[in-house]
Motif scaffolding. Sequence first.
Motif, PDB file in Angstrom:
ATOM      1  N   THR A  48       9.479   7.975  -0.182  1.00 27.90           N
ATOM      2  CA  THR A  48       8.965   8.241  -1.526  1.00 27.90           C
ATOM      3  C   THR A  48       9.507   7.230  -2.521  1.00 27.90           C
ATOM      4  OG1 THR A  48       8.863  10.617  -1.029  1.00 27.90           O
ATOM      5  CG2 THR A  48       8.703   9.973  -3.340  1.00 27.90           C
ATOM      6  N   GLY A  49      10.782   6.896  -2.388  1.00 31.49           N
ATOM      7  CA  GLY A  49      11.384   5.910  -3.278  1.00 31.49           C
ATOM      8  C   GLY A  49      10.710   4.552  -3.164  1.00 31.49           C
ATOM      9  N   ILE A  50      10.398   4.155  -1.934  1.00 26.92           N
ATOM     10  CA  ILE A  50       9.723   2.866  -1.718  1.00 26.92           C
ATOM     11  C   ILE A  50       8.335   2.868  -2.353  1.00 26.92           C
ATOM     12  CG2 ILE A  50       8.689   1.374   0.045  1.00 26.92           C
ATOM     13  CD1 ILE A  50      11.044   2.117   1.874  1.00 26.92           C
ATOM     14  N   VAL A  51       7.581   3.938  -2.113  1.00 28.02           N
ATOM     15  CA  VAL A  51       6.216   4.018  -2.644  1.00 28.02           C
ATOM     16  C   VAL A  51       6.220   4.043  -4.173  1.00 28.02           C
ATOM     17  CG1 VAL A  51       4.181   5.510  -2.821  1.00 28.02           C
ATOM     18  CG2 VAL A  51       5.224   5.094  -0.600  1.00 28.02           C
ATOM     19  N   LEU A  52       7.096   4.840  -4.761  1.00 26.75           N
ATOM     20  CA  LEU A  52       7.176   4.900  -6.225  1.00 26.75           C
ATOM     21  C   LEU A  52       7.559   3.542  -6.810  1.00 26.75           C
ATOM     22  CD1 LEU A  52       8.971   8.340  -6.778  1.00 26.75           C
ATOM     23  CD2 LEU A  52       6.562   7.814  -7.154  1.00 26.75           C
ATOM     24  N   SER A  53       8.476   2.860  -6.139  1.00 32.16           N
ATOM     25  CA  SER A  53       8.900   1.537  -6.611  1.00 32.16           C
ATOM     26  C   SER A  53       7.755   0.536  -6.544  1.00 32.16           C
ATOM     27  CB  SER A  53      10.082   1.034  -5.770  1.00 32.16           C
ATOM     28  OG  SER A  53      11.182   1.905  -5.870  1.00 32.16           O
ATOM     29  N   ILE A  54       7.017   0.573  -5.443  1.00 32.46           N
ATOM     30  CA  ILE A  54       5.899  -0.367  -5.277  1.00 32.46           C
ATOM     31  C   ILE A  54       4.834  -0.138  -6.340  1.00 32.46           C
ATOM     32  CG2 ILE A  54       3.956  -0.979  -3.772  1.00 32.46           C
ATOM     33  CD1 ILE A  54       5.831  -0.549  -1.385  1.00 32.46           C
ATOM     34  N   TYR A  55       4.470   1.123  -6.554  1.00 32.81           N
ATOM     35  CA  TYR A  55       3.431   1.420  -7.545  1.00 32.81           C
ATOM     36  C   TYR A  55       3.890   1.063  -8.962  1.00 32.81           C
ATOM     37  CZ  TYR A  55       0.411   3.798  -4.190  1.00 32.81           C
ATOM     38  OH  TYR A  55      -0.433   4.085  -3.139  1.00 32.81           O
ATOM     39  N   THR A  56       5.160   1.283  -9.244  1.00 36.36           N
ATOM     40  CA  THR A  56       5.675   0.946 -10.574  1.00 36.36           C
ATOM     41  C   THR A  56       5.704  -0.562 -10.787  1.00 36.36           C
ATOM     42  OG1 THR A  56       7.067   2.934 -10.560  1.00 36.36           O
ATOM     43  CG2 THR A  56       7.613   1.221 -12.159  1.00 36.36           C
ATOM     44  N   ILE A  57       6.192  -1.284  -9.793  1.00 32.98           N
ATOM     45  CA  ILE A  57       6.291  -2.742  -9.908  1.00 32.98           C
ATOM     46  C   ILE A  57       4.912  -3.381 -10.007  1.00 32.98           C
ATOM     47  CG2 ILE A  57       6.995  -4.846  -8.692  1.00 32.98           C
ATOM     48  CD1 ILE A  57       9.345  -3.193  -7.537  1.00 32.98           C
ATOM     49  N   THR A  58       3.979  -2.924  -9.165  1.00 32.52           N
ATOM     50  CA  THR A  58       2.630  -3.506  -9.208  1.00 32.52           C
ATOM     51  C   THR A  58       1.931  -3.193 -10.531  1.00 32.52           C
ATOM     52  OG1 THR A  58       1.795  -1.542  -8.024  1.00 32.52           O
ATOM     53  CG2 THR A  58       2.290  -3.512  -6.712  1.00 32.52           C
ATOM     54  N   ALA A  59       2.212  -2.019 -11.087  1.00 32.87           N
ATOM     55  CA  ALA A  59       1.618  -1.678 -12.388  1.00 32.87           C
ATOM     56  C   ALA A  59       2.152  -2.592 -13.481  1.00 32.87           C
ATOM     57  CB  ALA A  59       1.904  -0.221 -12.726  1.00 32.87           C
ATOM     58  N   LEU A  60       3.446  -2.846 -13.443  1.00 37.62           N
ATOM     59  CA  LEU A  60       4.054  -3.727 -14.438  1.00 37.62           C
ATOM     60  C   LEU A  60       3.632  -5.181 -14.235  1.00 37.62           C
ATOM     61  CD1 LEU A  60       7.673  -2.232 -14.511  1.00 37.62           C
ATOM     62  CD2 LEU A  60       5.841  -1.871 -16.181  1.00 37.62           C
ATOM     63  N   ALA A  61       3.260  -5.501 -12.983  1.00 41.53           N
ATOM     64  CA  ALA A  61       2.864  -6.875 -12.667  1.00 41.53           C
ATOM     65  C   ALA A  61       1.384  -7.141 -12.929  1.00 41.53           C
ATOM     66  CB  ALA A  61       3.195  -7.190 -11.212  1.00 41.53           C
ATOM     67  N   GLY A  62       0.659  -6.118 -13.390  1.00 39.00           N
ATOM     68  CA  GLY A  62      -0.741  -6.326 -13.746  1.00 39.00           C
ATOM     69  C   GLY A  62      -1.740  -5.857 -12.717  1.00 39.00           C
ATOM     70  N   SER A  63      -1.275  -5.109 -11.699  1.00 37.67           N
ATOM     71  CA  SER A  63      -2.191  -4.558 -10.698  1.00 37.67           C
ATOM     72  C   SER A  63      -1.957  -3.049 -10.598  1.00 37.67           C
ATOM     73  CB  SER A  63      -1.956  -5.230  -9.339  1.00 37.67           C
ATOM     74  OG  SER A  63      -2.878  -4.773  -8.377  1.00 37.67           O
ATOM     75  N   PRO A  64      -2.326  -2.329 -11.653  1.00 31.15           N
ATOM     76  CA  PRO A  64      -1.919  -0.918 -11.784  1.00 31.15           C
ATOM     77  C   PRO A  64      -2.854   0.077 -11.096  1.00 31.15           C
ATOM     78  CG  PRO A  64      -3.015  -1.616 -13.778  1.00 31.15           C
ATOM     79  CD  PRO A  64      -3.066  -2.786 -12.833  1.00 31.15           C
ATOM     80  N   ILE A  65      -2.802   0.141  -9.776  1.00 29.73           N
ATOM     81  CA  ILE A  65      -3.660   1.100  -9.076  1.00 29.73           C
ATOM     82  C   ILE A  65      -3.277   2.534  -9.422  1.00 29.73           C
ATOM     83  CG2 ILE A  65      -2.209   1.133  -7.001  1.00 29.73           C
ATOM     84  CD1 ILE A  65      -4.785   1.492  -5.369  1.00 29.73           C
ATOM     85  N   VAL A  66      -1.998   2.754  -9.744  1.00 32.49           N
ATOM     86  CA  VAL A  66      -1.576   4.112 -10.091  1.00 32.49           C
ATOM     87  C   VAL A  66      -2.190   4.544 -11.426  1.00 32.49           C
ATOM     88  CG1 VAL A  66       0.534   3.471 -11.341  1.00 32.49           C
ATOM     89  CG2 VAL A  66       0.425   5.653 -10.119  1.00 32.49           C
ATOM     90  N   ILE A  67      -2.530   3.571 -12.272  1.00 37.60           N
ATOM     91  CA  ILE A  67      -3.184   3.891 -13.542  1.00 37.60           C
ATOM     92  C   ILE A  67      -4.693   3.763 -13.325  1.00 37.60           C
ATOM     93  CG2 ILE A  67      -3.255   3.422 -16.021  1.00 37.60           C
ATOM     94  CD1 ILE A  67      -0.592   1.989 -15.741  1.00 37.60           C
ATOM     95  N   SER A  68      -5.197   4.624 -12.487  1.00 34.61           N
ATOM     96  CA  SER A  68      -6.623   4.654 -12.159  1.00 34.61           C
ATOM     97  C   SER A  68      -6.922   6.008 -11.537  1.00 34.61           C
ATOM     98  CB  SER A  68      -6.980   3.524 -11.185  1.00 34.61           C
ATOM     99  OG  SER A  68      -6.499   3.819  -9.884  1.00 34.61           O
TER     100      SER A  68
END
Length: 282
Positions: free
Chosen positions: A211-231
Amino acid sequence: MLYFIIVWIFLTITCLTIGTALLNISKADCFDRLGDRLIISVWLGIVSLCVSLLATSLILPLSTLVGSAVAILLISLSLLSPITRKELNQFRSIISPKILVGFFSLAVIIAAFTSQKIIWFDTGLYHFGSIGWLSEYGAVPGVALINPKFGFTSSWFALAAPLIPKFLAGRVGAITNGFIFLIATCQFLITLTQLWKNTSRFSDWFLTITTGIVLSIYTITALAGSPIVISFSADVAITLLIIITAWSFLIISHQNHRKINQDNYKNYAFDARIIPLILSAG
């Protein structure tokens, strides 16, 4: 953002109630710790609510009123069980002001994060369209002839449809993905607490790390401009469900191994082994 928090509280209570009833029906005593039962109950409730709404869309449009009616019906059926009511009271008894403040603080942070403008391409391509069709007309045969992407049927879209009322259409962000991001963060904190208290099991390590890995990946990608979690993408829910299903396998298999070695072991036709099947149906 306030709308997000209100809806998330309602969804949490709804899913917890439904999931607790399913947990007791399946005689899942292998989830013997309150934290584990809380986690699995919420996820069972999420899957059950999603599938129920998708089934309802075959006969009715998933308006806010219809979605609320389905949720209330499932809650009412769940509360018919005295065991379920007793366990929900146990959950309520452990809620302290400190936990409430922590939960609301976390909800505010995640709501601020996920209520941003959606720029994920697939949301404009077919997510909003599919949700709109479900909300206005329900499941429509042949809708894929309008847009082939509309042929992608997802129970995740069925959950989102009642949560976007007409007066807020176009102004509601990733309310469903924000919700499971909140739930995943809470489950991460629960298992992390169990590790900290030296009451950990292998399943705790598994759930905390994954869970920690997945949350980190989604947070980092969102901040990097690829926010799949914000969809409204179902991929986020699928990823987390895979983790929860695997985690449930670990707990159930460990408990079954212990029971088989007991003289009074009974093999029920319907027991905790049904839980991974229910989760995979989401």
